[in-house]
Structures are given as C-alpha cells and as structure tokens.
Design a protein around this motif. Sequence first.
Motif, mmCIF file in Angstrom:
data_model
loop_
_atom_site.group_PDB
_atom_site.id
_atom_site.type_symbol
_atom_site.label_atom_id
_atom_site.label_comp_id
_atom_site.label_asym_id
_atom_site.label_seq_id
_atom_site.Cartn_x
_atom_site.Cartn_y
_atom_site.Cartn_z
ATOM 1 N N ASP A 1 0.816 -1.218 0.000
ATOM 2 C CA ASP A 1 0.000 0.000 0.000
ATOM 3 C C ASP A 1 0.847 1.264 0.000
ATOM 4 O OD1 ASP A 1 -2.219 -1.624 0.094
ATOM 5 O OD2 ASP A 1 -2.713 -1.197 2.193
ATOM 6 N N TRP A 2 2.047 1.194 0.566
ATOM 7 C CA TRP A 2 2.872 2.392 0.745
ATOM 8 C C TRP A 2 4.183 2.313 -0.019
ATOM 9 C CZ3 TRP A 2 -0.139 5.784 3.142
ATOM 10 C CH2 TRP A 2 -1.170 5.281 3.928
ATOM 11 N N THR A 3 4.281 1.367 -0.941
ATOM 12 C CA THR A 3 5.498 1.214 -1.740
ATOM 13 C C THR A 3 5.357 1.979 -3.045
ATOM 14 O OG1 THR A 3 5.899 -0.980 -0.800
ATOM 15 C CG2 THR A 3 7.040 -0.432 -2.860
ATOM 16 N N LEU A 4 6.341 2.767 -3.380
ATOM 17 C CA LEU A 4 6.286 3.611 -4.575
ATOM 18 C C LEU A 4 6.899 2.896 -5.761
ATOM 19 C CD1 LEU A 4 7.419 7.010 -3.002
ATOM 20 C CD2 LEU A 4 5.152 5.956 -3.021
ATOM 21 N N ASP A 5 6.390 3.225 -6.966
ATOM 22 C CA ASP A 5 6.963 2.654 -8.184
ATOM 23 C C ASP A 5 8.413 3.058 -8.349
ATOM 24 O OD1 ASP A 5 4.669 1.342 -9.010
ATOM 25 O OD2 ASP A 5 3.860 3.115 -10.002
ATOM 26 N N ASN A 6 8.714 4.293 -7.980
ATOM 27 C CA ASN A 6 10.072 4.813 -8.144
ATOM 28 C C ASN A 6 10.778 4.915 -6.803
ATOM 29 O OD1 ASN A 6 9.794 5.212 -10.978
ATOM 30 N ND2 ASN A 6 8.611 7.073 -10.570
ATOM 31 N N GLN A 7 10.523 3.894 -5.942
ATOM 32 C CA GLN A 7 11.112 3.945 -4.607
ATOM 33 C C GLN A 7 12.631 4.057 -4.663
ATOM 34 O OE1 GLN A 7 9.253 3.842 -1.515
ATOM 35 N NE2 GLN A 7 11.240 4.675 -0.947
ATOM 36 N N ASP A 8 13.256 3.269 -5.558
ATOM 37 C CA ASP A 8 14.714 3.323 -5.669
ATOM 38 C C ASP A 8 15.172 4.719 -6.077
ATOM 39 O OD1 ASP A 8 14.815 0.687 -4.978
ATOM 40 O OD2 ASP A 8 14.995 -0.053 -7.035
ATOM 41 N N LYS A 9 14.388 5.321 -6.980
ATOM 42 C CA LYS A 9 14.731 6.665 -7.436
ATOM 43 C C LYS A 9 14.626 7.664 -6.305
ATOM 44 C CE LYS A 9 13.304 10.192 -10.794
ATOM 45 N NZ LYS A 9 12.368 10.506 -11.888
ATOM 46 N N PHE A 10 13.524 7.575 -5.533
ATOM 47 C CA PHE A 10 13.339 8.482 -4.412
ATOM 48 C C PHE A 10 14.422 8.260 -3.358
ATOM 49 C CE2 PHE A 10 8.927 8.866 -6.005
ATOM 50 C CZ PHE A 10 8.803 10.241 -5.971
ATOM 51 N N ASP A 11 14.769 7.002 -3.098
ATOM 52 C CA ASP A 11 15.815 6.711 -2.119
ATOM 53 C C ASP A 11 17.143 7.306 -2.562
ATOM 54 O OD1 ASP A 11 14.012 5.384 -0.557
ATOM 55 O OD2 ASP A 11 14.603 3.371 -1.213
ATOM 56 N N ILE B 1 17.550 9.913 -4.519
ATOM 57 C CA ILE B 1 17.478 11.367 -4.374
ATOM 58 C C ILE B 1 17.674 11.763 -2.915
ATOM 59 C CG2 ILE B 1 15.942 13.358 -4.550
ATOM 60 C CD1 ILE B 1 14.729 12.051 -7.026
ATOM 61 N N ASP B 2 17.005 11.022 -2.002
ATOM 62 C CA ASP B 2 17.168 11.306 -0.576
ATOM 63 C C ASP B 2 18.628 11.158 -0.158
ATOM 64 O OD1 ASP B 2 14.523 11.832 -0.258
ATOM 65 O OD2 ASP B 2 13.995 9.839 0.499
ATOM 66 N N ALA B 3 19.283 10.108 -0.680
ATOM 67 C CA ALA B 3 20.692 9.884 -0.329
ATOM 68 C C ALA B 3 21.569 11.029 -0.837
ATOM 69 C CB ALA B 3 21.157 8.550 -0.907
ATOM 70 N N ARG B 4 21.234 11.524 -2.033
ATOM 71 C CA ARG B 4 22.020 12.630 -2.591
ATOM 72 C C ARG B 4 21.836 13.902 -1.769
ATOM 73 N NH1 ARG B 4 20.959 13.000 -8.932
ATOM 74 N NH2 ARG B 4 22.419 14.730 -8.658
ATOM 75 N N PHE B 5 20.589 14.172 -1.369
ATOM 76 C CA PHE B 5 20.350 15.343 -0.524
ATOM 77 C C PHE B 5 21.077 15.209 0.812
ATOM 78 C CE2 PHE B 5 16.497 16.357 -3.126
ATOM 79 C CZ PHE B 5 16.849 17.665 -3.415
#
Length: 419
Positions: free
Chosen positions: A217-227, A229-233
């Motif tokens: 329910d809470w898993t995103l299609d682009n979860q790896d992408k978001f992760d 981006i978060d790591a880069r920030f």
Amino acid sequence: MKKILLTLVFAFALNTLSAQNESVEKKAIDFNQWSFELAGGFNKPQRPLTSGYSTSIISPYTLELGTRYMFNNKFGLKADFGYNSFTGNDESFDFDTKYYRVDIQGVANLGRMMNFETWTNTFGLLGHAGFGLSFLERKDPTYVKDRMGNFMVGVTGHIKLSDRIVLTGDFTTITNAKQNVAFDGSSANDIRGFNGSLFTGTVGLTVYLGKNAKHADWTLDNQDKFDAIDARFMAIENKMLDTDKDGVADYLDEEANTPAGSMVDTKGRSIDKNNNNVPDETEAYILKNYASNTTNSPLLSNNELITSLINGGYVAVYFDFDKSKPTNVSTEGIDFMLTYLRNNPTASIDIVGHADEIGRSDYNDKLSNARAANVKNTLVKANIDASRLNVIAAGEDTSVDKDSENARRLVRRVTFRVK
C-alpha cells in the motif's frame, strides 16, 4: 456506480495481463503483500422495505472481517465477511433481521495511482469492487430466510499509524440480485434483477503481515529513485557541514580538524607562510620576537610585556613527532630566551616540556622531560647558569583534538615561565 465498477475491473484485468507477461528475472518483492482487516460501523438499507417499516438514518450494527493480498503496489484481491443487523426506528413496526454476506473483491490502490506520495506518506485511498453471496434471516414472529447474490463497490481511506497498523474508514454500496424478501422480512419482493440496495459505513484497523518493512500500500513505483534522491540530498547536507568551524564546508576542506582560531585559506588549510607547520595566527607574536635583530626590538624595553608573552606560551620551541631535538625553524624560540636571560641577569625560568597524546603516558612523560632538558642544555652551552634553569616535564597536553595532526603539532613543544 456501474462506471466505477467497470473502471476498476478493467484496470485490474490489464494489470493481471501485464503481470503475467513480466520477465522471470523480475527482482525479488521487497514489500509485504498480506493484510488482515477488522471494521465496525453502521448501515442503511434502502430497498426493499415493506410499507410501515423503516430504520434509522444511521442504523447499527455492521461488522466486517477480511484478508487482502496485493499483487503489487496498485492491485490486489480481497476476501471478506460482513454482518449487518436491521431494526426498526421509533416510527416503524418492530422488526429484527440479520444480513450476512461473503465476497471476493478486486482492490485498486487509488492513492498510488493518483500519486499521493507527492504530498503525503500518511494518507492512502483504496477502491474495491466484487461479487458474493448474501443471506437474510428473520426469526420472529415467524422464521424467514432469503439467499441472494450481491455486487458491491466502495472506497476505503487510510491513515498510516505505523508500518504495521493503519486506521481505516470505508463507505460501501451493496446491491443484491434476486432478493425475494424485503429487508424487514415482512413481505415478498416482486422486483427482479438487482433489486436490493444497502449502504454501509465503517471504521476499523488494518494490520499488515510479513517480514518486510513496508506493505505494498505504501510502496512507490520509483522507490529506488526516491531513495537515491534522498541519499544525494543527505550527502549534500553532510558536505555542507563545517565540523572544525573554520568557515570552510567539509567537502571543500582539505584540512580536517583545523585548530580553533586558526586562519585558513579557501581550502580550509591553516595559513603557514613560513612552512614551519605552525599556523601563522598562532605564532604571530612569536615571529615578531624571534627575528635576528631581537636585541634591537623595542619590545624588549617593556619587561612586563615580554614576561606576559613568555608566560602566555607565545614563546615556544617546537618538535617533530617522537623527537627531543627542536625543529630547525623553532630554534629561534631558544634564541629569544637566551637574549631575554642575558638582558635580565637576575631572572630565572621554568623550562616546561610537553608531548601530544599519541603513545603511552609514561613514555610521553619521559619525552616531555627530554625536550625540556635538551633546551636547558642548549642555554647552558650559551653560558647561562644552570641554576637559573628549572626543567619541568608536563607530559601529555590534552587541550587539543588528538585526532588532528595539525593540532598535535602545536602541543609538541617547550614553553617557558619567568619566575
């Protein structure tokens, strides 16, 4: 309502076909797929009701139990059981009937489809629709029962309390097929086809099952992408830190743990124009008084100022790591003290040896003593009476960060105290 059903069924069918065509090399599922659902609330039977029979606008009781399996983060299946109790209101003839149902439904994660994650990770929305069997029963004054098919469609709102538990609110419409008895159980229903209508509203909890951290329910299609981006920030934020407080961000700082108060260049390196491994700001006073024309310095006419400089540690002799012989550039500190002692024949001094914190304490005590003794011997050879010179081994200097190589250079020294 039929359009909503067709949309959900069509989307579910497309997703199923797509899932069947996916490569066998698909990466392992890293989210939970099973959940258990419990909810209770109210109902409102619409039709058929016998003339003179009615229920409250919001009528208790409704109970729902279900289990759900998600194929991915958008589509799944749900099997559930429902119980409803119908009783008359104050203006109705008295009646008490029970309605049971069992259904299989397709589930669509509308929150993911509408990209709720762009503004919230707490609220979700599911759509569900399916078919099942229903049973209506009345026991008094005579036993009445009715079996029928049903079609249902509804929406379920989610509020995530944790990765395992979700608060739910659901509104569902149930339509019965071939309902032969009114909901009050007092008359026959002559209308054929989808002839029964019932609304339910419930509040409950969903518990996610499985070993993974998140549910579909809470898993995103682009979860790896978001992760990523978060790591880069996070990396950028870490780089912008200035750990040693020298005014240069860590990612540009080529000299970590610069001693406090040191002037640095644009790369965070201590400014050391004479390359003696001591920051210029720290030795500013020393350099003024270590020049070759020390005897002509106007500062020497002010004994109080000179004494203050000496006792404040501005006149010092520096040593390389694990050495008791002064560095070449710091022998001017000995020359300064020699000039001072010659100009002040009644003065005597303490020669205080120091060491950094690297190594054993007892060894550093001996090393600090050897450094002070070496400086004393140099002054004695320059005809200063040994009785005017007192050696003190101060051992390890713990006033700086021992993990900073540049800071440790400042404490591998001999200082002086005028008595």
